[in-house]
Design a protein around this motif. Structure first.
Motif, mmCIF file in Angstrom:
data_model
loop_
_atom_site.group_PDB
_atom_site.id
_atom_site.type_symbol
_atom_site.label_atom_id
_atom_site.label_comp_id
_atom_site.label_asym_id
_atom_site.label_seq_id
_atom_site.Cartn_x
_atom_site.Cartn_y
_atom_site.Cartn_z
ATOM 1 N N ASP A 136 0.840 -1.193 0.000
ATOM 2 C CA ASP A 136 0.000 0.000 0.000
ATOM 3 C C ASP A 136 0.879 1.249 0.000
ATOM 4 O O ASP A 136 1.661 1.475 0.912
ATOM 5 C CB ASP A 136 -0.883 -0.021 1.252
ATOM 6 C CG ASP A 136 -1.905 1.100 1.239
ATOM 7 O OD1 ASP A 136 -2.800 1.075 2.087
ATOM 8 O OD2 ASP A 136 -1.804 1.979 0.358
ATOM 9 N N ALA A 137 0.726 2.066 -1.045
ATOM 10 C CA ALA A 137 1.584 3.248 -1.195
ATOM 11 C C ALA A 137 1.316 4.306 -0.143
ATOM 12 O O ALA A 137 2.124 5.195 0.066
ATOM 13 C CB ALA A 137 1.386 3.853 -2.578
ATOM 14 N N ILE B 120 6.421 4.021 0.461
ATOM 15 C CA ILE B 120 6.587 4.235 -0.973
ATOM 16 C C ILE B 120 7.527 3.165 -1.512
ATOM 17 O O ILE B 120 8.745 3.267 -1.384
ATOM 18 C CB ILE B 120 7.126 5.644 -1.266
ATOM 19 C CG1 ILE B 120 6.131 6.674 -0.731
ATOM 20 C CG2 ILE B 120 7.338 5.838 -2.755
ATOM 21 C CD1 ILE B 120 6.582 8.094 -0.902
ATOM 22 N N MET C 42 7.323 -2.480 -13.814
ATOM 23 C CA MET C 42 6.095 -1.690 -13.813
ATOM 24 C C MET C 42 5.381 -1.842 -15.144
ATOM 25 O O MET C 42 5.848 -1.348 -16.165
ATOM 26 C CB MET C 42 6.444 -0.214 -13.569
ATOM 27 C CG MET C 42 5.236 0.711 -13.474
ATOM 28 S SD MET C 42 4.241 0.453 -11.993
ATOM 29 C CE MET C 42 5.409 0.920 -10.722
ATOM 30 N N CYS D 107 -0.220 -1.662 -13.397
ATOM 31 C CA CYS D 107 0.401 -1.241 -12.130
ATOM 32 C C CYS D 107 0.640 0.267 -12.122
ATOM 33 O O CYS D 107 0.438 0.940 -11.107
ATOM 34 C CB CYS D 107 1.729 -1.961 -11.926
ATOM 35 S SG CYS D 107 1.548 -3.634 -11.301
ATOM 36 N N GLU E 239 -2.568 2.105 -11.455
ATOM 37 C CA GLU E 239 -2.978 1.965 -10.052
ATOM 38 C C GLU E 239 -2.144 2.860 -9.143
ATOM 39 O O GLU E 239 -2.671 3.523 -8.249
ATOM 40 C CB GLU E 239 -2.848 0.499 -9.610
ATOM 41 C CG GLU E 239 -3.905 -0.408 -10.215
ATOM 42 C CD GLU E 239 -3.670 -1.877 -9.901
ATOM 43 O OE1 GLU E 239 -2.600 -2.195 -9.316
ATOM 44 O OE2 GLU E 239 -4.539 -2.699 -10.228
ATOM 45 N N GLU E 240 -0.837 2.889 -9.378
ATOM 46 C CA GLU E 240 0.042 3.692 -8.533
ATOM 47 C C GLU E 240 -0.192 5.181 -8.759
ATOM 48 O O GLU E 240 -0.139 5.976 -7.822
ATOM 49 C CB GLU E 240 1.506 3.320 -8.793
ATOM 50 C CG GLU E 240 2.420 3.760 -7.666
ATOM 51 C CD GLU E 240 3.723 2.997 -7.629
ATOM 52 O OE1 GLU E 240 4.732 3.580 -8.050
ATOM 53 O OE2 GLU E 240 3.719 1.831 -7.192
ATOM 54 N N CYS E 241 -0.466 5.557 -9.993
ATOM 55 C CA CYS E 241 -0.759 6.969 -10.282
ATOM 56 C C CYS E 241 -2.092 7.392 -9.674
ATOM 57 O O CYS E 241 -2.261 8.557 -9.286
ATOM 58 C CB CYS E 241 -0.754 7.217 -11.790
ATOM 59 S SG CYS E 241 0.908 7.193 -12.484
ATOM 60 N N MET F 144 -3.141 6.250 -6.819
ATOM 61 C CA MET F 144 -2.781 6.506 -5.418
ATOM 62 C C MET F 144 -2.158 7.885 -5.261
ATOM 63 O O MET F 144 -2.467 8.622 -4.320
ATOM 64 C CB MET F 144 -1.782 5.444 -4.936
ATOM 65 C CG MET F 144 -2.343 4.048 -4.829
ATOM 66 S SD MET F 144 -1.041 2.902 -4.300
ATOM 67 C CE MET F 144 -1.869 1.332 -4.571
ATOM 68 N N LEU G 242 6.064 9.343 -4.446
ATOM 69 C CA LEU G 242 5.519 8.075 -4.951
ATOM 70 C C LEU G 242 5.797 7.921 -6.444
ATOM 71 O O LEU G 242 6.080 6.821 -6.934
ATOM 72 C CB LEU G 242 4.008 8.025 -4.680
ATOM 73 C CG LEU G 242 3.243 6.783 -5.172
ATOM 74 C CD1 LEU G 242 3.806 5.510 -4.535
ATOM 75 C CD2 LEU G 242 1.766 6.915 -4.867
ATOM 76 N N HIS H 289 3.924 7.550 -14.742
ATOM 77 C CA HIS H 289 4.681 8.164 -13.656
ATOM 78 C C HIS H 289 5.357 9.447 -14.148
ATOM 79 O O HIS H 289 5.386 10.458 -13.444
ATOM 80 C CB HIS H 289 5.736 7.189 -13.124
ATOM 81 C CG HIS H 289 5.169 6.096 -12.269
ATOM 82 N ND1 HIS H 289 4.444 5.060 -12.800
ATOM 83 C CD2 HIS H 289 5.217 5.888 -10.924
ATOM 84 C CE1 HIS H 289 4.064 4.241 -11.822
ATOM 85 N NE2 HIS H 289 4.519 4.733 -10.669
#
Length: 492
Positions: free
Chosen positions: A20-21, A25, A31, A35, A38-40, A42, A58, A69
């Motif tokens: 969990d970001a 981090i 990547m 993924c 999803e991370e972006c 967050m 992050l 990213h």
């Protein structure tokens, strides 16, 4: 499309598990597109919760290897540059955006020499793009547009202005071709989450371009349409509404674009009544999800201003200021609105307080801030002006030296302020009449204050009082001139 691009990297491998970001981090070893999205997402949640530095941290580890990213990281830095107007931040934004463009370029479709030559004759078949390549096009177009905007702010020379214009045209052409892809694939039943993310990006680009271009004067718009642009306001609003109703990363950006249009653009340009009902509907789910988000609170307060609820708006702007201390420039937005709130109420001392804060802290438009401060002081009795320690004539004389240019052009409101302030440059300054109310009219503030009959009546009393004073002064001057004339005749 992307006929001149460099060799794209091979498609990313299988999805990796990550923690969990919000708790830590992590730096994943690989990547893929899913993924990355999803991370972006967050990072976006962190940003909307006022955790701007955490959002950057992050995104930073993969900002040179993942297109999303790279886009997210550079976009936050560009926003920061636009808000601070500091040369160092602008340079950092441009540098980071160049790196983001390089990253996105690597994921765009590879073209052989034969394909590059054939694209001169006929457009490349868009349905041949892979899922990753489709996303790379959208990310590249967004980066290109932001870089062009920063170029206009950074440099005034004509060559860079033309280069910026060409970047905007390239960005628009990419969006148009991506829109064609979207139309060709509408019938596909196998639409996954990444497809909907691509769809959101296209709707944001096509919607924003059409809406903003439609605001230009007809003559300029016809010229732009001749070279391939489109300025269809209804299409723009439709695309943005569809994008805002979706669940993609760009849904919030579509929402912010519509909110900007309804709460600022339509009012300032005088193109019609702001659709506050739609603005409230768009904002409501984000108020529930991000109750302390400073950007969300700011728009909520702005809607209250447009409804004439100035006291409620003042309270919400104070909440917005207290919500975070990292990006002080959001405070400056609140100071500007609070200055007008108190001006509408003719609470000139409080309005002066926020105009003074803007003069001291913000770099957006020093000429306007200083002129506005001087104009507000003109509305105060001499005794109150003395308590501030300000010299009105000195302030007006500063305005011309604070003027700036964007894209090589003067800002229209600054030009007006400079022209008005010149009345104070002579040995015998010529006093401006109700300058704060004149600026209120320029910014279309009478439309807002018109929602309140009590405050409208107070403004009318102020204007009539000044009118009576001017008439009496004119009569007195005419009498003195007549006496002087008779005196000269008598001597002769």
């Amino acid at each position: 499309m992307a006929s001149a691009s460099r060799a794209a990297e091979e498609g990313a491998g299988e999805e990796e598990n990550f923690e969990d970001a919000f708790e830590s981090i992590p730096v994943a070893s690989k990547m893929d597109l899913k993924c990355a999205l999803e991370e972006c997402s967050m990072a976006l949640n962190l940003f909307l919760n006022n955790k701007f530095s955490e959002a950057l941290e992050l995104l930073r580890p993969w900002s040179k290897d993942s297109m999303y990213h790279a886009l997210g990281y550079s976009t936050i830095l560009v926003m920061q540059a636009a808000m601070t107007f500091e040369h160092q931040d602008i340079q950092m934004g441009i540098s980071t955006m160049k790196e983001a463009l390089h990253t996105c370029q690597r994921f765009r479709k590879r073209s052989t020499v034969v394909e590059s030559l054939s694209s001169l004759v006929s457009k490349q078949s868009m349905d041949q793009l892979s899922e990753e390549e489709m996303h790379a096009e959208i990310c590249y177009a967004e980066c290109l547009l932001q870089k062009a905007a920063l170029t206009f702010v950074q440099d005034e020379n004509m060559i860079n202005f033309i280069k910026g214009g060409l970047k905007i045209r390239t960005s628009y052409q990419i969006y148009k071709e991506c829109h064609q892809v979207l139309q060709m694939t509408q019938g596909n039943k196998n639409k996954n989450e990444t497809y909907h993310q691509f769809e959101g990006g296209v709707k944001l680009g096509i919607g924003a371009f059409n809406l903003m271009l439609s605001l230009l004067p007809g003559r300029i718009l016809r010229l732009l349409e001749f070279i391939g642009f489109s300025g269809n306001r209804n299409l723009g609003l439709h695309q943005l509404r569809e994008g805002a109703s979706g669940t993609s990363l760009r849904a919030i950006l579509c929402t912010f674009t519509l909110l900007l249009y309804h709460t600022y653009v339509s009012l300032i340009l005088g193109i019609g009544e702001a659709n506050l009902q739609e603005a409230e509907t768009l904002l409501e789910p984000y108020l529930q999800k991000f109750p302390n988000g400073s950007i969300i609170l700011f728009y909520d307060a702005r809607i209250d201003i447009l409804k004439g609820n100035f006291e409620k708006a003042q309270s919400k702007f104070q909440e917005c200021i207290a919500a975070q201390q990292e990006w002080k420039q959001i405070h400056h937005l609140c100071y500007w609105e609070l200055m007008w709130c108190y001006s509408f109420q003719q609470n000139w001392l409080q309005a002066y307080r926020y105009a003074d804060l803007l003069c001291k802290e913000s770099r957006w438009s020093k000429a306007i801030y200083v002129f506005q401060k001087a104009a507000i002081l003109c509305m105060l009795p001499d005794e109150d002006v003395k308590t501030t320690g300000e010299d009105i004539v000195s302030l007006f004389r500063q305005v011309e030296g604070l003027r700036q240019r964007i894209a090589g052009k003067s800002i229209p409101t600054e030009k007006l302020a400079v022209r008005k302030a010149r009345r104070y440059t002579g040995a015998q300054p010529v006093k401006l009449i109700l300058p704060a109310l004149e600026m209120m009219y320029v910014w279309n503030g009478f439309t807002i204050v018109g929602k309140r009959a009590d405050l409208t009546e107070c403004l009318l009393i102020t204007i009539e009082k000044e009118e009576t004073t001017l008439k009496n002064q004119t009569s007195k001057n005419q009498e003195e001139m007549l006496k002087q004339s008779e005196s000269r005749k008598w001597k002769e």
